[in-house]
Design a protein around this motif. Structure first.
Motif: not given
Length: 262
Positions: A149-169
């Motif tokens: 799966n791809s993302f263009k700039d950033s990705l937001l995913l849920k882990v449990g009740n919290k979130t993570i962000i993956a992002k290109s800077f």
């Protein structure tokens, strides 16, 4: 008078909660929770672990390579695979059998072996993979296992009740490097874009040296309150690692004796 007392008690309670939170973070002692000949897992906060595997090289022996596991409510998301399928199998087994957590996804932070070398194992275990669009392009060009799966700039995913962000800077170690951010713990996984304190510039074969400092400065501006920063190689620390990396690529350094693998 009663209103004033109520306000004072509210303020004291808020200060107490903040103090307890900070004290808890400062008092947490990193603990080696798993170790074998090819894999180590170190717990660094209540909900995060560093996994370290070792890439055998001709010139530098076994190079330690870090990835990050973040967790909540019996679920985990992993940044970077171990360096090969054997060590990835071991990590997956440990998470499933010892932690008894569900692995929600794997996110390679760039296309080198120390980020996606064990990706086949995750796919075999039906664990979805996510990567920056440029990482997928480079994986295809190099005939590597390709993230699903791809993302263009950033990705937001849920882990449990919290979130993570993956992002290109921006570009740096490679043109596809991204970072991972765990907001609930102000924790940044910088991967090979971020250097441990005292490191040299390392492997520059796919680097954009001119852009590197500016890219890290963008990260510093976006996440000004970081508590922990985990590099792709070496010891983790705090936001000082960002400042060190910025300075390292703004000035001339010679003797590139710190190896970072492809």
């Amino acid at each position: 008078m009663k209103v004033g007392l109520a306000i004072l008690l509210t303020i004291l309670l808020a200060v107490s909660l903040i103090t307890c939170k900070n004290s808890k973070e400062e008092d947490f002692k990193p603990t080696l929770v798993y170790e074998s000949a090819i894999l180590q897992v170190t717990q660094i906060t209540e909900n995060s672990f560093i996994h370290t595997s070792f890439l055998q090289t001709n010139d530098f022996g076994n190079v330690p390579c870090n990835g990050l596991i973040v967790s909540d409510n019996k679920e985990v998301i992993i940044f970077d695979t171990p360096v090969n399928d054997k060590s990835a199998d071991e990590l997956i087994k440990w998470i499933k059998e010892t932690l008894q957590y569900k692995i929600k996804g794997i996110i390679p932070t760039h296309f080198h072996d120390d980020c996606l070398g064990g990706l086949k194992s995750f796919h075999t275990n039906k664990i979805p993979s996510y990567a920056y669009l440029t990482t997928i392009e480079l994986a295809k060009e190099n005939n590597f296992i390709v993230p699903q799966n791809s993302f263009k700039d950033s990705l937001l995913l849920k882990v449990g009740n919290k979130t993570i962000i993956a992002k290109s800077f921006g570009e740096g170690h490679t043109k596809d490097n991204v970072v991972g951010y765990f907001p609930s713990e102000e924790l940044l996984f910088g991967g090979c874009l971020i250097k441990e304190l005292g490191a040299q510039k390392g492997y520059l074969g796919d680097a954009n040296i001119k852009a590197w400092s500016s890219t890290v400065e963008n990260i510093k501006k976006r996440f000004p309150n970081l508590t922990l920063v985990v590099p792709g190689h070496g010891k983790y620390g705090n936001a000082e690692l960002l400042d060190y990396t910025i300075d390292l690529f703004k000035t001339k350094h010679f003797g590139e004796d710190k190896f970072e693998s492809k």
